[in-house]
Design a protein around this motif. Structure first.
Motif, PDB file in Angstrom:
ATOM      1  N   ASN A 213      12.221   1.024   9.334  1.00 40.46           N
ATOM      2  CA  ASN A 213      12.749   0.152   8.265  1.00 40.46           C
ATOM      3  C   ASN A 213      11.651  -0.264   7.284  1.00 40.46           C
ATOM      4  O   ASN A 213      11.918  -0.507   6.107  1.00 40.46           O
ATOM      5  N   VAL A 214      10.434  -0.388   7.773  1.00 44.20           N
ATOM      6  CA  VAL A 214       9.321  -0.772   6.891  1.00 44.20           C
ATOM      7  C   VAL A 214       8.959   0.416   5.997  1.00 44.20           C
ATOM      8  O   VAL A 214       8.718   0.251   4.789  1.00 44.20           O
ATOM      9  N   LEU A 215       8.963   1.613   6.588  1.00 47.77           N
ATOM     10  CA  LEU A 215       8.709   2.816   5.769  1.00 47.77           C
ATOM     11  C   LEU A 215       9.767   2.918   4.674  1.00 47.77           C
ATOM     12  O   LEU A 215       9.460   3.171   3.503  1.00 47.77           O
ATOM     13  N   LYS A 216      11.009   2.652   5.058  1.00 46.99           N
ATOM     14  CA  LYS A 216      12.107   2.728   4.073  1.00 46.99           C
ATOM     15  C   LYS A 216      11.933   1.669   2.978  1.00 46.99           C
ATOM     16  O   LYS A 216      12.153   1.936   1.803  1.00 46.99           O
ATOM     17  N   ALA A 217      11.527   0.440   3.373  1.00 49.68           N
ATOM     18  CA  ALA A 217      11.333  -0.638   2.378  1.00 49.68           C
ATOM     19  C   ALA A 217      10.279  -0.240   1.353  1.00 49.68           C
ATOM     20  O   ALA A 217      10.298  -0.693   0.211  1.00 49.68           O
ATOM     21  N   ALA A 218       9.347   0.645   1.755  1.00 49.31           N
ATOM     22  CA  ALA A 218       8.303   1.087   0.826  1.00 49.31           C
ATOM     23  C   ALA A 218       8.732   2.356   0.085  1.00 49.31           C
ATOM     24  O   ALA A 218       7.959   2.917  -0.685  1.00 49.31           O
ATOM     25  N   GLY A 219       9.960   2.818   0.358  1.00 54.83           N
ATOM     26  CA  GLY A 219      10.471   4.001  -0.330  1.00 54.83           C
ATOM     27  C   GLY A 219      10.045   5.310   0.321  1.00 54.83           C
ATOM     28  O   GLY A 219      10.054   6.356  -0.326  1.00 54.83           O
ATOM     29  N   LEU A 220       9.636   5.280   1.601  1.00 50.13           N
ATOM     30  CA  LEU A 220       9.228   6.511   2.278  1.00 50.13           C
ATOM     31  C   LEU A 220      10.313   6.962   3.238  1.00 50.13           C
ATOM     32  O   LEU A 220      11.067   6.142   3.781  1.00 50.13           O
ATOM     33  N   ASP A 221      10.365   8.267   3.481  1.00 59.19           N
ATOM     34  CA  ASP A 221      11.339   8.830   4.416  1.00 59.19           C
ATOM     35  C   ASP A 221      10.718   8.854   5.816  1.00 59.19           C
ATOM     36  O   ASP A 221       9.742   9.574   6.058  1.00 59.19           O
ATOM     37  N   PRO A 222      11.299   8.078   6.771  1.00 56.44           N
ATOM     38  CA  PRO A 222      10.720   8.011   8.125  1.00 56.44           C
ATOM     39  C   PRO A 222      10.758   9.360   8.850  1.00 56.44           C
ATOM     40  O   PRO A 222      10.046   9.559   9.824  1.00 56.44           O
ATOM     41  N   GLU A 223      11.605  10.288   8.358  1.00 59.74           N
ATOM     42  CA  GLU A 223      11.623  11.624   8.974  1.00 59.74           C
ATOM     43  C   GLU A 223      10.388  12.419   8.552  1.00 59.74           C
ATOM     44  O   GLU A 223       9.976  13.356   9.221  1.00 59.74           O
ATOM     45  N   GLU A 224       9.830  12.029   7.428  1.00 60.31           N
ATOM     46  CA  GLU A 224       8.708  12.793   6.883  1.00 60.31           C
ATOM     47  C   GLU A 224       7.360  12.146   7.192  1.00 60.31           C
ATOM     48  O   GLU A 224       6.387  12.811   7.516  1.00 60.31           O
TER      49      GLU A 224
ATOM     50  N   GLU B 182       0.831  -1.205   0.000  1.00 57.71           N
ATOM     51  CA  GLU B 182       0.000   0.000   0.000  1.00 57.71           C
ATOM     52  C   GLU B 182       0.873   1.267   0.000  1.00 57.71           C
ATOM     53  O   GLU B 182       0.621   2.204  -0.769  1.00 57.71           O
ATOM     54  N   MET B 183       1.904   1.255   0.845  1.00 57.78           N
ATOM     55  CA  MET B 183       2.738   2.468   0.948  1.00 57.78           C
ATOM     56  C   MET B 183       3.495   2.747  -0.347  1.00 57.78           C
ATOM     57  O   MET B 183       3.754   3.904  -0.674  1.00 57.78           O
ATOM     58  N   GLU B 184       3.812   1.667  -1.102  1.00 62.38           N
ATOM     59  CA  GLU B 184       4.526   1.860  -2.369  1.00 62.38           C
ATOM     60  C   GLU B 184       3.734   2.756  -3.335  1.00 62.38           C
ATOM     61  O   GLU B 184       4.305   3.412  -4.188  1.00 62.38           O
ATOM     62  N   GLN B 185       2.432   2.786  -3.159  1.00 65.47           N
ATOM     63  CA  GLN B 185       1.605   3.585  -4.078  1.00 65.47           C
ATOM     64  C   GLN B 185       1.646   5.075  -3.739  1.00 65.47           C
ATOM     65  O   GLN B 185       1.240   5.912  -4.543  1.00 65.47           O
ATOM     66  N   LYS B 186       2.092   5.385  -2.511  1.00 71.17           N
ATOM     67  CA  LYS B 186       2.320   6.784  -2.097  1.00 71.17           C
ATOM     68  C   LYS B 186       1.106   7.685  -2.319  1.00 71.17           C
ATOM     69  O   LYS B 186       1.232   8.815  -2.779  1.00 71.17           O
TER      70      LYS B 186
END
Ligand code: FA5
Length: 355
Positions: free
Chosen positions: A305-316, A187-191
């Motif tokens: 790490n899961v946010l990162k695996a989906a290509g998201l920035d955990p700081e954001e 789901e997160m990959e779809q952004k």
């Protein structure tokens, strides 16, 4: 006996027999008997040869009159009999269209389906959309992207069925999803933000005893956006629990550990049988909960790490996720003390018809 006498006698016999005939078959036989090529009238006519030549034409036409008469009597009788037969048939085959019909037995949805519909409805009221992700998925989405590298011991808890299919170099093996958490990274990959989804699906684990079935259902909530915090998680649980279980029920977060959430919690809901007091009105100890709380399922803030695996920035971005069993939640709602969860899937109508 003269020819005329014989003719009259034949006419009378035929008349009587035709009147007495009861079926169309009998009439057919009489027609053959009197008028057929080898019939009685034909054989009488042969006798004309012995009659005086002068009388022959008159006798011939008399014989013809008798023939016509018998023919018309047969036709009339035939009409009468076929109408009678038709009436009888109509009567026998008549259907009373006003008669009340017999109702086929009415079924209803399986209680797990009923629960899934209710859960979907409750979450949709606060903007969560039901999504569907594969129930047969890559190891990557079921484990690796969820911060569980190959051979990590945490995987053991999800006693997984592997599919006998060629692995992918990037995605790994193919598994029957042991939980609905494979929806998270997909789901997160779809952004598309904000992400507010409920993924409800079948899950499979190599487990089978009175509290486990090898195929069960989970619903997985995921809320990801900027500035999502634990208070949102708490608010959503309170809302769901009061809607699904009743307005007096309380929730509790208990620290736990999952590889894909940090911090992680088990969520408990106050027992509906003893109202969280552990004591029944008759003074006996509550056997449904023992502690006043029932364990509903896991939850937590999505691990960086899961946010990162989906290509998201955990700081954001930040978010929360939870995954609960549909069967167990439904049993808690009904205050059901099923001594064996497998009863849900035995298809015994005596059990299913009660819901
Ligand atoms: C998980 O499966 C996590 N993926 C949940 C989660 C999601 C945590 C998101 C954090 C964030 P767990 O293995 O505890 O967690 O399963 C969750 C629920 O599924 C259990 O509480 C139980 O209700 C149900 N469940 C698990 N295994 C079975 C089984 N074999 N039969 C019936 N229900 C089961």
């Amino acid at each position: 006996m003269t020819f005329v006498d014989k003719l009259q006698a034949l006419a009378q016999t035929a008349n009587r027999a035709i009147k007495q005939a009861k079926t169309l078959d009998e009439l057919q036989e009489l027609e053959t008997r009197f008028l057929g090529r080898k019939g009685e009238l034909t054989s009488l006519l042969r006798g004309l040869a012995e009659v005086d030549e002068k009388e022959r034409p008159a006798l011939g036409s008399l014989a013809n009159e008798v023939k016509v008469k018998i023919e018309s009597q047969i036709v009339q009788a035939r009409v009468g009999l076929s109408q009678g037969e038709m009436q009888e048939q109509l009567h026998a085959e008549a259907e009373d269209v006003t008669e009340p019909g017999t109702r086929p037995p009415e079924g209803h949805l399986h209680l797990v389906t009923q629960a899934m519909r209710e859960i979907t409805e409750i979450f949709s009221r606060v903007g969560f959309v039901r999504t569907r992700y594969p129930e047969v998925d890559w190891d990557w989405y079921a484990f690796e992207a969820l911060n569980m590298p190959k051979d990590h011991p945490a995987r053991d808890e999800w006693e997984t069925f592997f599919i006998d299919a060629p692995p992918s170099a990037k995605m790994g093996k193919v598994v029957l999803t042991p939980h609905t958490s494979n929806a998270q990274v997909r789901e997160m990959e779809q952004k598309k933000f904000p992400i507010r989804i409920i993924n409800m699906a079948k899950c499979y684990r190599r487990q089978m005893d009175i509290t486990h079935v090898p195929m069960f259902h989970q619903f997985e909530g995921l809320y990801v956006d900027k500035n999502v915090g634990i208070t949102h998680l708490r608010g959503i649980f309170d809302y769901f629990v009061k809607q699904f279980f009743g307005p007096t029920r309380q929730t509790r977060l208990r620290p736990f550990h999952f590889r894909f959430t940090e911090p992680s919690f088990e969520i408990d809901v106050s027992c509906g049988i003893c109202d969280g007091t552990t004591k029944l009105p008759n003074g006996e100890k509550c056997r449904t909960c023992k502690s006043g709380w029932l364990e509903l399922g896991g939850s937590g803030m999505v691990h960086p790490n899961v946010l990162k695996a989906a290509g998201l920035d955990p700081e954001e971005y930040s978010g929360f996720a939870f995954g609960w069993g549909v069967e167990r939640s439904y049993m808690m709602k009904e205050g059901m003390q099923l001594d064996d969860i497998r009863t849900l899937y035995k298809n015994d109508l005596r059990f299913l018809q009660q819901f």
